[in-house]
Structure formats: structure tokens, C-alpha cells
Scaffold this motif. Structure first.
Motif, PDB file in Angstrom:
ATOM      1  N   UNK A  80      -8.913  29.752  42.949  1.00 61.87           N
ATOM      2  CA  UNK A  80      -9.112  29.145  41.634  1.00 61.87           C
ATOM      3  C   UNK A  80      -8.640  30.089  40.530  1.00 61.87           C
ATOM      4  N   UNK A  81      -8.990  31.371  40.632  1.00 60.99           N
ATOM      5  CA  UNK A  81      -8.573  32.337  39.614  1.00 60.99           C
ATOM      6  C   UNK A  81      -7.061  32.566  39.655  1.00 60.99           C
ATOM      7  N   UNK A  82      -6.455  32.491  40.846  1.00 58.43           N
ATOM      8  CA  UNK A  82      -4.998  32.645  40.926  1.00 58.43           C
ATOM      9  C   UNK A  82      -4.292  31.484  40.239  1.00 58.43           C
ATOM     10  N   UNK A  83      -4.837  30.270  40.414  1.00 56.65           N
ATOM     11  CA  UNK A  83      -4.218  29.095  39.809  1.00 56.65           C
ATOM     12  C   UNK A  83      -4.538  28.954  38.324  1.00 56.65           C
ATOM     13  N   UNK A  84      -5.800  29.217  37.960  1.00 60.32           N
ATOM     14  CA  UNK A  84      -6.259  28.891  36.602  1.00 60.32           C
ATOM     15  C   UNK A  84      -6.768  30.096  35.827  1.00 60.32           C
ATOM     16  N   UNK A  85      -6.399  31.307  36.219  1.00 61.21           N
ATOM     17  CA  UNK A  85      -6.903  32.507  35.549  1.00 61.21           C
ATOM     18  C   UNK A  85      -6.523  32.581  34.084  1.00 61.21           C
ATOM     19  N   UNK A  86      -5.281  32.238  33.777  1.00 57.28           N
ATOM     20  CA  UNK A  86      -4.861  32.303  32.373  1.00 57.28           C
ATOM     21  C   UNK A  86      -5.550  31.223  31.540  1.00 57.28           C
ATOM     22  N   UNK A  91      -9.793  29.945  27.570  1.00 60.59           N
ATOM     23  CA  UNK A  91     -11.043  29.289  27.183  1.00 60.59           C
ATOM     24  C   UNK A  91     -12.043  30.311  26.653  1.00 60.59           C
ATOM     25  N   UNK A  92     -12.149  31.447  27.324  1.00 57.98           N
ATOM     26  CA  UNK A  92     -13.067  32.488  26.874  1.00 57.98           C
ATOM     27  C   UNK A  92     -12.597  33.057  25.540  1.00 57.98           C
ATOM     28  N   UNK A 115      -7.812  39.337  30.419  1.00 57.18           N
ATOM     29  CA  UNK A 115      -7.311  39.395  31.797  1.00 57.18           C
ATOM     30  C   UNK A 115      -7.139  40.832  32.258  1.00 57.18           C
ATOM     31  N   UNK A 116      -6.797  41.722  31.348  1.00 56.84           N
ATOM     32  CA  UNK A 116      -6.591  43.120  31.705  1.00 56.84           C
ATOM     33  C   UNK A 116      -7.895  43.908  31.781  1.00 56.84           C
ATOM     34  N   UNK A 117      -8.893  43.548  30.980  1.00 56.11           N
ATOM     35  CA  UNK A 117     -10.080  44.389  30.836  1.00 56.11           C
ATOM     36  C   UNK A 117     -11.314  43.890  31.573  1.00 56.11           C
TER      37      UNK A 117
END
Length: 163
Positions: A80-86, A91-92, A115-117
């Protein structure tokens, strides 16, 4: 509902009414002369209507329900994170950048920084918590009881005169 669920709904309702938000830990640094690491945190707050509409649009584009997110296994969470991480990071970021100007200019850089932190487990926890706070199904009893206890509402004896 049992007592634990009732208390959970009441706590979520009070958090929603007070708009405390969800605290999200960012990065942790260990400095040489300090015992404890330095931790940065940000607070995701309930967005205004424009930001909420953007979040809902992003959430619906992922085509997943809150029950499915809660029931994910370890591998499914990673997929799920690989597909929708961005999308999740955007959203956050929309909950952090709430002004009309910052929402247009800063969402993508803030999403990149998140995404980096931010660690992956905090991403998923923030997503689950925020999605559960967006719903209002559990608050209908509270809202109806507030409506009945409204001191500004006319009572039966005050119908004719209005005082």
C-alpha cells in the motif's frame, strides 16, 4: 457498544471539538552532549473545507476503505505504501498546510519532506487515526443530545411569548 468503545467515541468527540489534532513525530537526532535525542513533532489538525475536499479527493483516488487499511497485514501495508505513499504524504501535508496560500505553494515540498523524515509506521498510524477522526457517524448521539440541551432553544412554555 461496550464501555471501552463508548469512552473512545467520547474522547474522539472531545478531540474533534477541541481540534487538538494528531501529533506526528518527524525526525530524531542524537547530539553528542545530550542524553536524550532531539525530537521534532508536527500536529495534523482538522483542515478547513477546501483542504478537506482535496484530502477526500485524494483518499477516494486510492480506492481503499478504513476497514481495509486497519486489516492490512505487514506485506499489504508495504504494498500500500509503495503504491500510495506519495498520496498519503500529500494528505498529511494538507493537514499541516492549512492556509489558502500555503495549501497551494507548500503542500508538495512538505509532502516530500515528510516522505524523507517520517518513519513508515508513523505514516500508517497517522493515516488510520486521521481517517477515523474524519467520520461523524459515532458523534450523532452526542450532537443530538447537545441539540436537546441547547439553552438558546425555545422551550414548550415559551412558544407564544418567546421569552
Amino acid at each position: 457498544m461496550d464501555e471501552r468503545e463508548v469512552r473512545k467515541v467520547q474522547r474522539e468527540a472531545s478531540e474533534a471539538l477541541l481540534d487538538l489534532g494528531v501529533s506526528l513525530p518527524l525526525k530524531e537526532w542524537r547530539l553528542p552532549f545530550m542524553k536524550r535525542p532531539v525530537r521534532w513533532r508536527v500536529t495534523m489538525r482538522r483542515p478547513r473545507t477546501g483542504g478537506l475536499l482535496r484530502i477526500v479527493r485524494l483518499y477516494l483516488s486510492m480506492d481503499v476503505s478504513p476497514e481495509q487499511v486497519a486489516a492490512f497485514t505487514g506485506r499489504e501495508r508495504l504494498e500500500f505504501m509503495a503504491r500510495h505513499g506519495s498520496t498519503v504524504s500529500r494528505m498529511i501535508a494538507l493537514t499541516l498546510c492549512q492556509g489558502p496560500v500555503s495549501r497551494r505553494l507548500l503542500v508538495r515540498p512538505v509532502a516530500w519532506f515528510l516522505r524523507e523524515a517520517v518513519e513508515y509506521r508513523f505514516f500508517m498510524g497517522a493515516l488510520e487515526t486521521f481517517i477515523s477522526l474524519l467520520g461523524s457517524e459515532a458523534f450523532t448521539r452526542i450532537i443530538s443530545s447537545i441539540d436537546r440541551a441547547n439553552p438558546m432553544k425555545l422551550r414548550l412554555s415559551q412558544g407564544r411569548k418567546g421569552s
